[in-house]
Enzyme design. Structure first.
Site, PDB file in Angstrom:
ATOM      1  N   VAL A 117     -11.164  -7.331  -0.031  1.00 20.86           N
ATOM      2  CA  VAL A 117      -9.728  -6.566  -0.764  1.00 20.86           C
ATOM      3  C   VAL A 117      -7.879  -7.845  -0.955  1.00 20.86           C
ATOM      4  O   VAL A 117      -7.626  -8.235  -1.720  1.00 20.86           O
ATOM      5  CB  VAL A 117     -10.116  -5.267  -1.485  1.00 20.86           C
ATOM      6  CG1 VAL A 117      -9.221  -5.295  -2.449  1.00 20.86           C
ATOM      7  CG2 VAL A 117     -11.502  -5.112  -1.635  1.00 20.86           C
ATOM      8  N   GLU A 118      -8.032  -7.844  -0.088  1.00 23.37           N
ATOM      9  CA  GLU A 118      -6.050  -7.788   0.074  1.00 23.37           C
ATOM     10  C   GLU A 118      -6.056  -9.283   0.067  1.00 23.37           C
ATOM     11  O   GLU A 118      -4.987  -9.244  -0.482  1.00 23.37           O
ATOM     12  CB  GLU A 118      -6.034  -6.936   0.968  1.00 23.37           C
ATOM     13  CG  GLU A 118      -6.068  -5.966   1.271  1.00 23.37           C
ATOM     14  CD  GLU A 118      -5.286  -4.812   0.512  1.00 23.37           C
ATOM     15  OE1 GLU A 118      -3.606  -5.693  -0.213  1.00 23.37           O
ATOM     16  OE2 GLU A 118      -5.380  -3.724  -0.099  1.00 23.37           O
ATOM     17  N   THR A 119      -6.462 -10.147   0.971  1.00 25.68           N
ATOM     18  CA  THR A 119      -6.488 -11.088   1.064  1.00 25.68           C
ATOM     19  C   THR A 119      -6.973 -12.432   0.548  1.00 25.68           C
ATOM     20  O   THR A 119      -7.534 -13.344   1.072  1.00 25.68           O
ATOM     21  CB  THR A 119      -5.634 -11.090   2.638  1.00 25.68           C
ATOM     22  OG1 THR A 119      -6.353 -11.450   3.359  1.00 25.68           O
ATOM     23  CG2 THR A 119      -4.446 -11.011   2.396  1.00 25.68           C
TER      24      THR A 119
END
Length: 317
Positions: A117-119
């Site tokens: 989700v983050e990167t």
């Protein structure tokens, strides 16, 4: 007319420059040097390279969690591509993931999903210079200037300790860095040197990032083998929705918070969010973020199991 144009340009340039108060910057340098035992001249030298970015202020004022409904937010993260690349990230880092999971008690799919989700598993870490982002927010974002000033100070300490390059490190518009998008204070508090090489590299080393994400969740109280969410019915009373911290109790005596999200323009779905739901929310204080991480983790787990079963069947034939 030419003089008026020149006057306008000069006025505009002064206005843009004036967004950052040099007296506040100097006060920051003095305070940071004392607090982190750093060289004030070195801080000043690095800050001379910092540039104010209006686009960062604009982005801060319109985060996706505040302008999108769940049915718009979810498709950004729960995609076939993100699921498949999550399986591949798991396969490529299986030994590290399982070792870290056993030590931290945080499930592998949750660790993978947060990085996803983050990167997008390290592919999209942000294109803003962290120095510019934190400089802009520390000195031209009054409602959170105290927070970002502290983060800028932690960033200088990270650089001084050799974990990041202050002039080249890139991240999000809020100054978060690396695979797991750690803010500088979290980097200093929770990051793990997995290889024990003296450098904690969350920007380019997936092993350090995996260990650090797991450590963050473990330190915030992850409970082994306990649920994150469970489906719930529409509440009969006017229960306040989407509080992050559990404050209600179910029939089993478990504390939970009630989550309600729009699945389309006219319909809502409800979930109970338990203690581990709250733990994930410490990473990002958004109920939709937690649900995205959880649902992505569930899909990655399912596809990973299917891929393993297929491989075993082929080996037996």
């Amino acid at each position: 007319m030419r003089n008026l144009v020149l006057l306008y340009i000069l006025t505009l340039s002064f206005t843009l420059f004036a967004k950052v108060n040099p007296h506040e910057v100097e006060a920051f340098i003095t305070k940071t040097a004392e607090q982190h035992q750093l060289d004030a001249d070195e801080i000043r030298r690095i800050l001379n390279h910092a540039e104010h970015q209006q686009s960062i202020i604009d982005a801060m004022n319109k985060p996706a969690e505040k302008v999108l409904e769940w049915y718009q937010y979810r498709p950004i993260f729960i995609t076939d591509k993100r699921i498949q690349e999550g399986v591949e990230f798991w396969q490529n880092n299986a030994d590290v993931l399982h070792k870290v999971s056993n030590q931290s008690q945080v499930p592998v799919p949750i660790i993978v999903a947060i990085i996803g989700v983050e990167t997008f598993y390290g592919r999209i870490k942000g294109n803003h210079k962290v120095l510019d982002a934190l400089y802009t927010l520390a000195f031209d974002y009054p409602k959170r200037s105290v927070f970002f000033s502290k983060e800028l100070g932690h960033f200088f300490k990270l650089a001084a300790d050799g974990h990041v390059d202050a002039l080249t490190a890139k991240g999000s518009y809020a100054g978060a860095m690396g695979y797991g998008q750690f803010m500088p204070s979290s980097y200093r508090s929770y990051a793990v040197d997995y290889e024990s090489d003296g450098v904690i590299d969350l920007l380019d080393n997936p092993h350090d990032a995996i260990a650090s994400v797991a450590n963050y969740l473990a330190r915030h109280g992850w409970q082994k083998d306990q649920p994150v969410v469970a489906k719930a019915s529409k509440p009969k009373s006017k229960t306040k929705l989407n509080q992050l911290k559990p404050h209600l109790k179910d029939k089993k005596g478990r504390e939970y918070t009630l989550i309600g999200l729009k699945t389309d323009e006219d319909n809502m779905a409800y979930w109970q969010g338990f203690h581990n739901f709250y733990v994930i929310s410490r990473y990002n204080h958004s109920h939709m973020y937690v649900m995205a991480v959880y649902q992505l983790a569930e899909r990655i787990q399912s596809e990973y199991n299917a891929a393993n079963a297929s491989t075993q069947n082929e080996a037996q034939q």
